[in-house]
Write a protein that holds these residues in place. Structure first.
Motif, PDB file in Angstrom:
ATOM      1  N   UNK A   6      27.300 -66.699  57.120  1.00 29.89           N
ATOM      2  CA  UNK A   6      27.504 -68.038  56.569  1.00 29.89           C
ATOM      3  C   UNK A   6      28.324 -68.827  57.581  1.00 29.89           C
ATOM      4  N   UNK A   7      27.953 -70.093  57.788  1.00 29.67           N
ATOM      5  CA  UNK A   7      28.734 -71.012  58.601  1.00 29.67           C
ATOM      6  C   UNK A   7      29.119 -72.181  57.708  1.00 29.67           C
ATOM      7  N   UNK A   8      30.411 -72.471  57.629  1.00 36.44           N
ATOM      8  CA  UNK A   8      30.901 -73.571  56.798  1.00 36.44           C
ATOM      9  C   UNK A   8      31.278 -74.759  57.668  1.00 36.44           C
ATOM     10  N   UNK A  83      33.544 -80.518  64.730  1.00 36.53           N
ATOM     11  CA  UNK A  83      32.709 -79.713  65.627  1.00 36.53           C
ATOM     12  C   UNK A  83      31.267 -80.187  65.686  1.00 36.53           C
ATOM     13  N   UNK A  84      30.790 -80.786  64.605  1.00 34.14           N
ATOM     14  CA  UNK A  84      29.393 -81.225  64.550  1.00 34.14           C
ATOM     15  C   UNK A  84      29.142 -82.486  65.371  1.00 34.14           C
ATOM     16  N   UNK A  85      30.197 -83.075  65.916  1.00 36.30           N
ATOM     17  CA  UNK A  85      30.022 -84.255  66.767  1.00 36.30           C
ATOM     18  C   UNK A  85      29.321 -83.903  68.070  1.00 36.30           C
ATOM     19  N   UNK A  90      25.361 -78.843  67.384  1.00 36.29           N
ATOM     20  CA  UNK A  90      24.350 -79.059  66.332  1.00 36.29           C
ATOM     21  C   UNK A  90      23.068 -78.281  66.637  1.00 36.29           C
ATOM     22  N   UNK A  91      22.674 -78.224  67.896  1.00 34.26           N
ATOM     23  CA  UNK A  91      21.482 -77.459  68.276  1.00 34.26           C
ATOM     24  C   UNK A  91      21.685 -75.968  68.016  1.00 34.26           C
ATOM     25  N   UNK A  92      22.883 -75.475  68.350  1.00 29.57           N
ATOM     26  CA  UNK A  92      23.182 -74.053  68.128  1.00 29.57           C
ATOM     27  C   UNK A  92      23.154 -73.695  66.640  1.00 29.57           C
ATOM     28  N   UNK A  93      23.482 -74.649  65.783  1.00 25.88           N
ATOM     29  CA  UNK A  93      23.528 -74.395  64.340  1.00 25.88           C
ATOM     30  C   UNK A  93      22.147 -74.444  63.694  1.00 25.88           C
ATOM     31  N   UNK A  94      21.173 -74.941  64.417  1.00 25.55           N
ATOM     32  CA  UNK A  94      19.824 -75.075  63.881  1.00 25.55           C
ATOM     33  C   UNK A  94      19.286 -73.714  63.427  1.00 25.55           C
ATOM     34  N   UNK A  95      18.822 -73.668  62.203  1.00 24.80           N
ATOM     35  CA  UNK A  95      18.234 -72.448  61.660  1.00 24.80           C
ATOM     36  C   UNK A  95      19.232 -71.447  61.116  1.00 24.80           C
ATOM     37  N   UNK A  96      20.524 -71.720  61.256  1.00 26.63           N
ATOM     38  CA  UNK A  96      21.540 -70.795  60.746  1.00 26.63           C
ATOM     39  C   UNK A  96      21.895 -71.131  59.299  1.00 26.63           C
ATOM     40  N   UNK A  97      22.496 -70.179  58.576  1.00 24.92           N
ATOM     41  CA  UNK A  97      22.874 -70.415  57.186  1.00 24.92           C
ATOM     42  C   UNK A  97      24.147 -71.275  57.088  1.00 24.92           C
ATOM     43  N   UNK A 140      26.779 -83.622  59.308  1.00 28.73           N
ATOM     44  CA  UNK A 140      26.971 -82.432  58.472  1.00 28.73           C
ATOM     45  C   UNK A 140      25.663 -82.108  57.747  1.00 28.73           C
ATOM     46  N   UNK A 141      25.039 -83.137  57.200  1.00 31.14           N
ATOM     47  CA  UNK A 141      23.794 -82.951  56.449  1.00 31.14           C
ATOM     48  C   UNK A 141      22.673 -82.456  57.357  1.00 31.14           C
ATOM     49  N   UNK A 142      22.638 -82.979  58.570  1.00 32.05           N
ATOM     50  CA  UNK A 142      21.610 -82.580  59.543  1.00 32.05           C
ATOM     51  C   UNK A 142      21.640 -81.080  59.814  1.00 32.05           C
ATOM     52  N   UNK A 143      22.832 -80.498  59.950  1.00 28.80           N
ATOM     53  CA  UNK A 143      22.927 -79.083  60.318  1.00 28.80           C
ATOM     54  C   UNK A 143      22.913 -78.139  59.115  1.00 28.80           C
ATOM     55  N   UNK A 144      23.062 -78.685  57.912  1.00 27.33           N
ATOM     56  CA  UNK A 144      23.254 -77.839  56.730  1.00 27.33           C
ATOM     57  C   UNK A 144      21.955 -77.397  56.082  1.00 27.33           C
TER      58      UNK A 144
END
Length: 171
Positions: A6-8, A83-85, A90-97, A140-144
């Motif tokens: 999980x990533x918060x 961090x999401x700035x 944001x690319x690294x978070x793509x596809x993660x929970x 935030x919404x983009x990566x979530x």
């Protein structure tokens, strides 16, 4: 590729670290906080980094801390509010929970006080918080994968909602 379970993400004061610790306990893993990683590596509080070296320097440290944590940590990961700035983050978070823990300004006032020593809230904190969230909420919404509102909930309730949203309740 292995990744955190999980990533918060979410604004300062929303409870990412507190909820992360609860999730880690429930999932039988550990919690890591990238803000704590930065403080440990730099040997000084984030507010001091902002004042002494500027926001740009802090954001570079933050992006590096996130890259390392995503590569190394397999438990619950709590990211700093800004961090999401970073586009690469944001690319690294793509596809993660990723779960965006959200709150409104009224809740922020209760939790953060909006008069505490937060570097980005130093002048007119309510307005600053609203402006930060106007800029950050779409990111935030983009990566979530899921968004969990925290208003009026205990950290335990928020942890339950995160587990439900990611279908990890019976994991």
């Amino acid at each position: 590729m292995s990744a955190p379970v999980v990533v918060l993400v979410g604004p300062m004061g929303v409870g990412k670290t507190t909820v992360g610790e609860l999730l880690a306990q429930r999932l039988g893993t550990t919690c890591r906080d990238t803000d704590a990683d930065i403080v440990e590596a730099e040997g000084r509080p984030i507010g001091d980094i902002f004042v002494e070296d500027g926001e740009e320097h802090f954001r570079a440290l933050e992006a590096a801390a996130v890259r390392v944590a995503l590569a190394e940590h397999r438990g619950v990961l709590a990211l700093g509010g800004g961090s999401i700035l970073d586009e690469d983050t944001r690319k690294l978070l793509s596809g993660l929970p990723v779960v965006f823990l959200d709150m409104d300004v009224a809740e922020a006032v209760k939790r953060v006080g909006l008069d505490t020593a937060r570097p980005l809230l130093a002048v007119n904190p309510r307005r600053q918080w609203r402006e930060l969230m106007e800029a950050r909420r779409p990111l935030y919404t983009e990566v979530a994968r899921a968004v969990v509102g925290t208003e009026g909930l205990t950290p335990e309730d928020v942890a339950d909602a995160v587990l439900d949203a990611l279908e990890l309740k019976n994991a």
